[in-house]
Design a protein around this motif. Structure first.
Motif, PDB file in Angstrom:
ATOM      1  N   ALA A 189     -39.042  53.324  23.756  1.00 35.94           N
ATOM      2  CA  ALA A 189     -39.738  53.153  22.479  1.00 35.94           C
ATOM      3  C   ALA A 189     -38.902  53.692  21.321  1.00 35.94           C
ATOM      4  CB  ALA A 189     -41.096  53.850  22.529  1.00 35.94           C
ATOM      5  N   LEU A 190     -38.235  54.835  21.519  1.00 31.13           N
ATOM      6  CA  LEU A 190     -37.351  55.359  20.482  1.00 31.13           C
ATOM      7  C   LEU A 190     -36.234  54.363  20.168  1.00 31.13           C
ATOM      8  CD1 LEU A 190     -36.943  59.099  21.575  1.00 31.13           C
ATOM      9  CD2 LEU A 190     -37.913  58.299  19.406  1.00 31.13           C
ATOM     10  N   ALA A 191     -35.645  53.810  21.221  1.00 28.46           N
ATOM     11  CA  ALA A 191     -34.550  52.859  21.024  1.00 28.46           C
ATOM     12  C   ALA A 191     -35.040  51.584  20.346  1.00 28.46           C
ATOM     13  CB  ALA A 191     -33.903  52.527  22.368  1.00 28.46           C
ATOM     14  N   GLU A 192     -36.193  51.087  20.772  1.00 30.85           N
ATOM     15  CA  GLU A 192     -36.723  49.865  20.179  1.00 30.85           C
ATOM     16  C   GLU A 192     -37.101  50.087  18.712  1.00 30.85           C
ATOM     17  OE1 GLU A 192     -37.030  46.673  21.312  1.00 30.85           O
ATOM     18  OE2 GLU A 192     -35.767  47.369  22.970  1.00 30.85           O
ATOM     19  N   GLY A 193     -37.608  51.284  18.411  1.00 31.29           N
ATOM     20  CA  GLY A 193     -37.930  51.593  17.020  1.00 31.29           C
ATOM     21  C   GLY A 193     -36.697  51.593  16.137  1.00 31.29           C
ATOM     22  N   LYS A 195     -33.935  50.015  16.805  1.00 34.05           N
ATOM     23  CA  LYS A 195     -33.463  48.631  16.771  1.00 34.05           C
ATOM     24  C   LYS A 195     -34.227  47.823  15.720  1.00 34.05           C
ATOM     25  CE  LYS A 195     -33.043  44.517  19.737  1.00 34.05           C
ATOM     26  NZ  LYS A 195     -33.306  43.988  21.106  1.00 34.05           N
ATOM     27  N   ALA A 196     -35.540  48.045  15.656  1.00 31.91           N
ATOM     28  CA  ALA A 196     -36.363  47.327  14.677  1.00 31.91           C
ATOM     29  C   ALA A 196     -35.964  47.680  13.251  1.00 31.91           C
ATOM     30  CB  ALA A 196     -37.838  47.647  14.905  1.00 31.91           C
ATOM     31  N   LEU A 197     -35.373  48.869  13.081  1.00 32.81           N
ATOM     32  CA  LEU A 197     -34.935  49.301  11.747  1.00 32.81           C
ATOM     33  C   LEU A 197     -33.475  48.957  11.478  1.00 32.81           C
ATOM     34  CD1 LEU A 197     -36.767  52.750  11.671  1.00 32.81           C
ATOM     35  CD2 LEU A 197     -37.382  50.686  10.400  1.00 32.81           C
ATOM     36  N   GLY A 198     -32.861  48.194  12.400  1.00 30.92           N
ATOM     37  CA  GLY A 198     -31.543  47.662  12.119  1.00 30.92           C
ATOM     38  C   GLY A 198     -30.400  48.156  12.970  1.00 30.92           C
ATOM     39  N   LEU A 199     -30.592  49.206  13.759  1.00 33.87           N
ATOM     40  CA  LEU A 199     -29.502  49.719  14.596  1.00 33.87           C
ATOM     41  C   LEU A 199     -29.280  48.775  15.777  1.00 33.87           C
ATOM     42  CD1 LEU A 199     -27.778  52.336  14.389  1.00 33.87           C
ATOM     43  CD2 LEU A 199     -29.280  53.313  16.138  1.00 33.87           C
ATOM     44  N   PRO A 200     -28.026  48.487  16.154  1.00 30.14           N
ATOM     45  CA  PRO A 200     -27.774  47.627  17.314  1.00 30.14           C
ATOM     46  C   PRO A 200     -28.475  48.170  18.556  1.00 30.14           C
ATOM     47  CG  PRO A 200     -25.751  47.956  16.097  1.00 30.14           C
ATOM     48  CD  PRO A 200     -26.768  48.871  15.474  1.00 30.14           C
ATOM     49  N   GLY A 201     -29.072  47.279  19.340  1.00 35.38           N
ATOM     50  CA  GLY A 201     -29.904  47.694  20.464  1.00 35.38           C
ATOM     51  C   GLY A 201     -29.191  48.564  21.477  1.00 35.38           C
ATOM     52  N   GLN A 203     -26.541  50.439  21.093  1.00 34.95           N
ATOM     53  CA  GLN A 203     -26.226  51.733  20.497  1.00 34.95           C
ATOM     54  C   GLN A 203     -27.478  52.594  20.369  1.00 34.95           C
ATOM     55  OE1 GLN A 203     -24.758  51.809  16.336  1.00 34.95           O
ATOM     56  NE2 GLN A 203     -22.973  52.901  17.175  1.00 34.95           N
ATOM     57  N   ALA A 204     -28.580  51.979  19.990  1.00 38.45           N
ATOM     58  CA  ALA A 204     -29.843  52.699  19.862  1.00 38.45           C
ATOM     59  C   ALA A 204     -30.274  53.285  21.200  1.00 38.45           C
ATOM     60  CB  ALA A 204     -30.925  51.774  19.315  1.00 38.45           C
ATOM     61  N   LEU A 205     -30.101  52.519  22.270  1.00 39.53           N
ATOM     62  CA  LEU A 205     -30.497  52.992  23.597  1.00 39.53           C
ATOM     63  C   LEU A 205     -29.626  54.157  24.050  1.00 39.53           C
ATOM     64  CD1 LEU A 205     -32.317  52.747  26.035  1.00 39.53           C
ATOM     65  CD2 LEU A 205     -30.786  50.976  26.948  1.00 39.53           C
ATOM     66  N   ARG A 206     -28.318  54.059  23.823  1.00 38.95           N
ATOM     67  CA  ARG A 206     -27.439  55.168  24.201  1.00 38.95           C
ATOM     68  C   ARG A 206     -27.820  56.443  23.453  1.00 38.95           C
ATOM     69  NH1 ARG A 206     -23.414  51.164  23.662  1.00 38.95           N
ATOM     70  NH2 ARG A 206     -22.747  52.025  21.646  1.00 38.95           N
ATOM     71  N   MET A 207     -28.077  56.299  22.170  1.00 36.81           N
ATOM     72  CA  MET A 207     -28.389  57.472  21.358  1.00 36.81           C
ATOM     73  C   MET A 207     -29.766  58.044  21.707  1.00 36.81           C
ATOM     74  SD  MET A 207     -26.807  56.221  17.689  1.00 36.81           S
ATOM     75  CE  MET A 207     -27.134  57.769  16.850  1.00 36.81           C
ATOM     76  N   ALA A 208     -30.733  57.183  21.970  1.00 39.04           N
ATOM     77  CA  ALA A 208     -32.065  57.658  22.344  1.00 39.04           C
ATOM     78  C   ALA A 208     -32.011  58.401  23.678  1.00 39.04           C
ATOM     79  CB  ALA A 208     -33.042  56.492  22.429  1.00 39.04           C
ATOM     80  N   THR A 209     -31.282  57.855  24.643  1.00 35.96           N
ATOM     81  CA  THR A 209     -31.168  58.487  25.959  1.00 35.96           C
ATOM     82  C   THR A 209     -30.489  59.845  25.852  1.00 35.96           C
ATOM     83  OG1 THR A 209     -31.027  56.313  27.024  1.00 35.96           O
ATOM     84  CG2 THR A 209     -30.281  58.204  28.307  1.00 35.96           C
ATOM     85  N   ALA A 210     -29.386  59.916  25.110  1.00 30.26           N
ATOM     86  CA  ALA A 210     -28.669  61.181  24.947  1.00 30.26           C
ATOM     87  C   ALA A 210     -29.502  62.203  24.181  1.00 30.26           C
ATOM     88  CB  ALA A 210     -27.336  60.948  24.231  1.00 30.26           C
TER      89      ALA A 210
END
Length: 277
Positions: A189-193, A195-201, A203-210
């Motif tokens: 959900a953090l990553a998808e949020g 992504k919805a605000l413009g961050l590449p999916g 990259q968002a997932l890597r950053m959310a997981t870390a």
């Protein structure tokens, strides 16, 4: 709820059978071997073809006799199909120790199906595979020496917690057993949020997981509670505080998590009721 470690260095079982070796039992087995336990002490009894560490004995049907400990790792719905394979044969005496990871199946239901000196319920979670999991334990008839032995056996899996009241084991199952699934949803959900605000999916997932990994590690080693850490991150009038205001409004996140755990707990109670029949 009490924590027990390996202070007395008790002797571990010299023979362990695993009845079924699916995702969870397999994760436990691999961690034991990775932690240095001798593969030769393990026998996996499974009619399928599970992927096993080198040196593990694999058979389709139970051998004669009993091991020092047996880990029951089949699905709860399989209990009454599996139990007769071990109880309808004279094996010479009792099974010394039965450890069950069956969600919702109470100690009394296990004791009614298996002739064991001691029954221990175990609720692990998937991070036991890397030694960062939780091993929730309950037994009404295991003495101190046996509890120490079981604690030492579980020590490589992560945090070891003995539960004093079996009625709370369904909550432990919801929190620790199912908890990783809920955390994965939060990460997603953090990553998808983002992504919805413009961050590449990706990259968002890597950053959310870390972010979740680092935050959990810090919380595990901090003197402050997670709530206190959240307030430390949130400066008055800052961006973190604005985000927390959304989560905290009308106790939104607390109510969501309570409802999530309550739903999982109810399902565990339903499984327990079915196993009593």
């Amino acid at each position: 709820m009490t924590e027990s470690g390996n202070a007395t260095n008790p002797e571990l079982p010299k023979s362990i059978w695993l009845i079924g070796c699916g995702n969870m039992a397999g994760a436990i087995l691999r961690r034991w071997v990775d932690a240095g336990m001798d593969p030769a002490i393990f026998t996996v009894i499974d009619p399928g073809e599970p992927k096993l560490p080198a040196g593990i004995t694999h058979v389709a049907e139970p051998p004669a006799g009993w091991p020092e400990a047996m880990l029951l790792g089949v699905k709860p719905q399989m209990l009454d199909k599996v139990a007769p394979l071990y109880t309808d044969v004279d094996r010479g005496g009792k099974l010394p120790l039965l450890i069950s990871i069956l969600a919702g199946v109470e100690e009394s239901a296990l004791a009614r199906r298996f002739d064991a000196d001691a029954v221990v319920r175990l609720m692990p979670n998937l991070p036991v595979a890397i030694g960062k999991g939780v091993a929730g334990l309950y037994s009404s008839n295991a003495d101190t020496a046996l509890r120490d032995k079981v604690s030492a056996l579980m020590d490589p899996l992560g945090l070891v917690e003995w539960i004093d009241n079996e009625q709370l084991f369904d909550v432990v199952t919801a929190l620790a057993g199912s908890g990783p699934g809920f955390v994965y949803r939060v990460i997603d959900a953090l990553a998808e949020g983002a992504k919805a605000l413009g961050l590449p999916g990706d990259q968002a997932l890597r950053m959310a997981t870390a972010t979740v990994e680092g935050s959990a590690t810090l919380a595990a080693n901090a003197d402050e509670t997670p709530g206190e850490l959240a307030d430390k991150v949130a400066s008055p009038g800052g961006s973190t505080r604005e985000g927390l205001n959304v989560l905290d409004a009308d106790q939104a996140i607390q109510k969501l998590m309570t409802a999530t755990l309550a739903a999982a707990t109810r399902r565990n109670q339903e499984l327990a009721a079915a196993a009593r029949d």
